[in-house]
Design a protein around this motif. Sequence first.
Motif, short mmCIF file in Angstrom:
data_model
loop_
_atom_site.label_atom_id
_atom_site.label_comp_id
_atom_site.label_asym_id
_atom_site.label_seq_id
_atom_site.Cartn_x
_atom_site.Cartn_y
_atom_site.Cartn_z
N ALA A 132 3.11 2.09 21.84
CA ALA A 132 4.26 2.26 22.32
C ALA A 132 5.08 2.35 23.91
O ALA A 132 5.88 0.92 24.35
CB ALA A 132 5.23 2.62 21.47
N PRO A 133 5.30 3.28 24.62
CA PRO A 133 5.35 3.30 25.58
C PRO A 133 5.41 1.99 26.65
O PRO A 133 6.57 1.87 27.23
CB PRO A 133 5.26 4.80 26.32
CG PRO A 133 4.60 5.33 25.25
CD PRO A 133 3.98 4.36 24.69
N ALA B 292 4.44 -1.06 26.00
CA ALA B 292 5.48 -2.20 25.40
C ALA B 292 6.86 -2.35 26.13
O ALA B 292 7.85 -3.02 26.74
CB ALA B 292 5.39 -1.71 23.95
N GLU B 293 7.28 -0.70 26.02
CA GLU B 293 8.67 -0.96 26.79
C GLU B 293 8.94 -1.39 27.72
O GLU B 293 10.25 -1.93 28.15
CB GLU B 293 9.10 0.76 26.71
CG GLU B 293 10.90 1.29 27.64
CD GLU B 293 11.46 0.80 26.36
OE1 GLU B 293 12.48 0.53 26.64
OE2 GLU B 293 11.52 0.96 25.33
N LYS C 153 8.08 -4.84 28.92
CA LYS C 153 8.94 -5.57 28.08
C LYS C 153 9.46 -7.04 28.78
O LYS C 153 9.59 -8.36 28.28
CB LYS C 153 10.43 -5.00 27.87
CG LYS C 153 10.53 -5.73 26.76
CD LYS C 153 11.43 -4.25 25.17
CE LYS C 153 12.27 -3.46 26.20
NZ LYS C 153 12.64 -2.32 26.36
N GLN D 287 7.28 -9.13 30.25
CA GLN D 287 6.63 -10.50 28.94
C GLN D 287 7.13 -11.96 28.51
O GLN D 287 6.43 -12.68 28.15
CB GLN D 287 6.49 -9.66 27.62
CG GLN D 287 4.87 -8.97 27.97
CD GLN D 287 4.97 -7.70 26.59
OE1 GLN D 287 5.90 -7.69 25.22
NE2 GLN D 287 4.08 -6.93 26.64
N PRO E 118 0.86 -1.38 -0.37
CA PRO E 118 0.13 0.09 -0.19
C PRO E 118 0.70 1.37 -0.24
O PRO E 118 2.24 1.47 0.49
CB PRO E 118 -0.79 0.12 1.61
CG PRO E 118 0.13 -1.08 1.63
CD PRO E 118 0.27 -2.48 0.74
N ALA E 119 0.92 2.38 -0.36
CA ALA E 119 1.18 2.99 -0.87
C ALA E 119 0.30 4.51 -0.32
O ALA E 119 -0.27 4.47 1.27
CB ALA E 119 1.05 4.37 -2.28
N PRO E 120 1.23 5.37 0.02
CA PRO E 120 1.45 6.67 1.36
C PRO E 120 -0.17 7.21 1.48
O PRO E 120 -0.19 7.24 -0.24
CB PRO E 120 2.64 7.25 1.27
CG PRO E 120 3.27 6.48 0.84
CD PRO E 120 2.92 6.17 0.09
N ASP F 161 8.84 2.59 17.60
CA ASP F 161 7.78 4.08 17.54
C ASP F 161 8.76 5.27 18.42
O ASP F 161 9.00 6.06 18.03
CB ASP F 161 6.90 4.39 17.45
CG ASP F 161 5.72 3.87 16.66
OD1 ASP F 161 5.87 4.02 15.38
OD2 ASP F 161 4.76 2.82 16.75
N ASP F 162 9.14 4.24 19.45
CA ASP F 162 10.17 4.96 20.49
C ASP F 162 11.62 5.38 19.69
O ASP F 162 11.73 7.14 19.94
CB ASP F 162 10.35 4.12 21.98
CG ASP F 162 8.86 4.17 22.37
OD1 ASP F 162 8.17 5.74 22.71
OD2 ASP F 162 8.82 4.01 23.71
N LYS G 50 -1.20 3.21 17.27
CA LYS G 50 0.33 2.81 17.90
C LYS G 50 1.58 3.03 18.60
O LYS G 50 1.77 2.36 19.52
CB LYS G 50 0.99 2.08 16.29
CG LYS G 50 2.38 0.98 16.32
CD LYS G 50 2.56 0.68 14.86
CE LYS G 50 3.45 0.20 15.09
NZ LYS G 50 4.62 -0.66 15.80
N LYS G 51 1.57 4.82 18.40
CA LYS G 51 2.33 5.18 19.17
C LYS G 51 1.65 5.52 20.66
O LYS G 51 2.90 5.39 21.61
CB LYS G 51 2.39 6.31 18.25
CG LYS G 51 3.15 6.76 17.50
CD LYS G 51 3.90 8.25 17.05
CE LYS G 51 5.27 8.32 16.70
NZ LYS G 51 5.38 9.39 15.32
N GLU H 118 -4.07 5.01 12.42
CA GLU H 118 -3.41 3.56 12.99
C GLU H 118 -2.41 4.15 13.97
O GLU H 118 -1.75 3.87 14.50
CB GLU H 118 -3.16 3.00 11.71
CG GLU H 118 -3.29 1.61 11.60
CD GLU H 118 -3.51 0.58 10.82
OE1 GLU H 118 -2.66 -0.04 10.68
OE2 GLU H 118 -3.46 1.17 9.49
N THR H 119 -2.59 5.08 12.77
CA THR H 119 -0.06 4.93 12.93
C THR H 119 -0.56 5.83 14.70
O THR H 119 0.27 5.03 16.01
CB THR H 119 0.20 6.60 12.20
OG1 THR H 119 -0.08 5.77 11.08
CG2 THR H 119 1.92 6.16 12.88
N ALA I 9 -4.82 6.58 6.71
CA ALA I 9 -3.42 5.63 7.23
C ALA I 9 -2.98 5.93 8.59
O ALA I 9 -3.33 5.62 9.33
CB ALA I 9 -2.35 5.04 6.93
#
Lengths: 725, 124
Positions: free
Chosen positions: A310-311, A313-314, A317, A320, A293-295, B43-44, A306-307, A302-303, A299
């Motif tokens: 993220a923290p 997940a850090e 980690k 997990q 898929p092109a930009p 992302d980070d 995800k952002k 969705e990003t 979209a």
Amino acid sequence: MSGSIQDTFFEECEELLEATDEGLSAIEGGDHDPEVVNAVFRAVHSIKGGAGAFGLDELVAFAHRFETVFDEVRANRMELDEPLIQLLLRSCDHLYSLVAVARDGGETDQAHHNMLIEALDKYIPEEEEDLTFEPMGLGGPMDIGAIDIPQVATEEKYQIRFHPLKDMYSTGNEPIFLFQALKDMGELTVSLDDTELPGFDSIDTEESYLAWDLVLTTTEPRSSVEAVFEFVEGLCELSIEGDGDAEADAQALAALEAAFGAAPAAEPSPPPVAEPTAMVEETPAAPFEEPAPAPAPEAVPETSGKKASAPKAETAKSEQRGPKPTLRVDLERVDRLINAVGELIINHSMLAQQIANLDVADVRDVETELEGFKNLARDIQEGVMSIRAQPVKPLFQRMARIVREASSATEKTCKLVTEGENTEVDKTVIERLADPLTHILRNAVDHGIEKPEDRIAAGKSKIGEIRLTASHRSGSVCIEVKDDGAGVNRPRVKQIAIEKGLIPENAELTDSEIDNLLFAPGFSTAKEVSNLSGRGVGMDVVKNAVTGLGGRINITSTPGKGSTFTIILPLTLAVMDGMVVSVADQTMVVPITSIVETMRGNDDMINNLGADGTLLSIRGSFVPICDVAGALGLRKEDNDQPPGVYLLVETETGQRSALAVDDIHDQRQVVIKSLDGVCGEIAGVAAATILGDGKIAMILDPESILAAAPSAAAFDTERRMSNAS
Amino acid sequence: MKTKVLAIDDSRTIRNLLAATLEEAGFEYVSAVDGREGVDMYDDVAPDVVITDINMPNLDGFGVIEELRGTDINSKVPILVLTTESAPEMKARARNAGATGWITKPFDDASLIFALKRVTGAAA
């Protein structure tokens, strides 16, 4: 820098090999879980990858074969049958040796190496037999320059036509960066060709309309120029033409043009883009028919989702996945800490003694606090000691290998069953246990386990079983090697001992005493030196190694049923419980582990035997007395005064002796201070320690005192006397 | 601004090698021990380029590429595959998923830097 990275590699290799070994053992045990298979594959793969980085070609080649065969297994194209598992296990063993050779130097056993390679190759499908393992044509300017020095000097002008296909943009490749790479190689002029660009209303934002014409003047060879476009091969229309290119090049072009019709000159492999039958290899155009898929602006939400995650997940980690987090620490630092804690404990003792000596009425409060201090110090000590503790698992895994090797060398079938692999023991103990254990296991295979036909005749299973167990037993570690072989051949052992003059001909020994003769110096049952256990060393070496660790070893055996070697080791080498005694006005420490009993002697108990022997009578039996002061040369013979206290000690052979000392003061934990480097080896002295009053005290080694003392009655004397009584 | 590289590899040896090579060449280096961690960190870290191994536990290199390319805004960030695999179908699969380039282990420093330059235009 690269030295330390190489160290990392070897460290990692150890872990990876253990993982391989473990996985293969699980597979051998019937666990064909894809995750286990994958783990083995990845481990060997990583070894190969790392080894490649350091140019360890032999290791790379072997690991690659292993991996290739295992890949077949992983892809379920090959069945993991018994012969293959055995081959893989032996190959894993060989990987260990190859790593060892790479790290420590030495020679690879070429015959064995070739034999395994041949065996592995039989499993490798033909089309995968191309085992060359080289970096692909990524050759940057540097390495090519190194090879092609003569060409570097000549300047060449290249006409490059570059027209990206739209798929190129979805792989993260940017034309400008490619141009920059070209520019680094020489003089570059870039001109844009936007003639394909349609009118504004008919433009397709995902289409690629632009093309570039480049002229590069460089001394770099053509291959370097091509290398720039390597990643976009098949993702663009590309032609590279050198102006004064060698005639050979022109010939090659002509040949290509003949083969491909009007295909662009420098693009030998890719057929036209839309060709549906094109092979997947080297024609990425085909797999790219469904463009990524092109930009698109939609979209973006969705990003951001995800952002946001993220923290989190850090931090999550570590819990997990994977094993518990660990910290790698230089062993030296741990040892410094252990040493410091040892000093702390000594310091506590000194403090306690000082306070006790104080002429103060109200010392009780201080003493209570001091007790708390002592407990804390002990806690710290235990904690620090546990840092050095490691599970015996890697050691046991190595032993499985030893048994395999020994079995194949003796043509016996044995399996090693291990228990208590997670028992933790001091790192040094583990390291120094490897040799004695190896010897015991080889011995068990060589002398213990019978030949398959004999086992069947004896009604046993054809496969001999050797059981290796580790367990904690009241402050010490117990390692047991138990085989289900024939047991000790006692008449033969006794005969040999008599032949070798270890015991008198008429000696009457208990079964256990006969069994323990195996540990006597100079005893070896092998009629001729076999290529396995008999390497010129006997079990006495094993015993010395174990006693050197402050442990003991003994053997029990049942004819026809098998033998058991039991090794008892201290948990740590840094501290021990000792009895503080005085010998000829000197304070000394005797390890508690070797003392069976203590008693105050009186004249009635002492019996003279001959000129220089004395025996102590204890409850109807006699044990030889060894005067410690005399044995250490601290007291002159003529100045002999009867010592007051006897420490009954038992040696590894089960022989008892009484160590005569002047007095017993205390029983306490002492920190062992090695005498290595301070003075040479002193017979009878194992190490030193610092006592509460700050004085240095020698830690005695009863075994070597007895060996050194002329007055310690010989084995047979004791026997005869106790028989006589 | 230094070019920031996120390297995803389960081999400590390779991570150390990359760190040494890249830092010496003036790149900023961040690493992850497997695919999952790499994607989670992405992302980070906001790298300028990703280098990923293929054979890894938890999430393999193909998975990494697919997940990273699954988010359109990331599709411009070059992803270089660094692996011992050299089979054409593997290459095709990686490129199909959106990989920018392919470096075969063992890599030499010059080739690695050269490849990074080609995909990022880094001055390093």
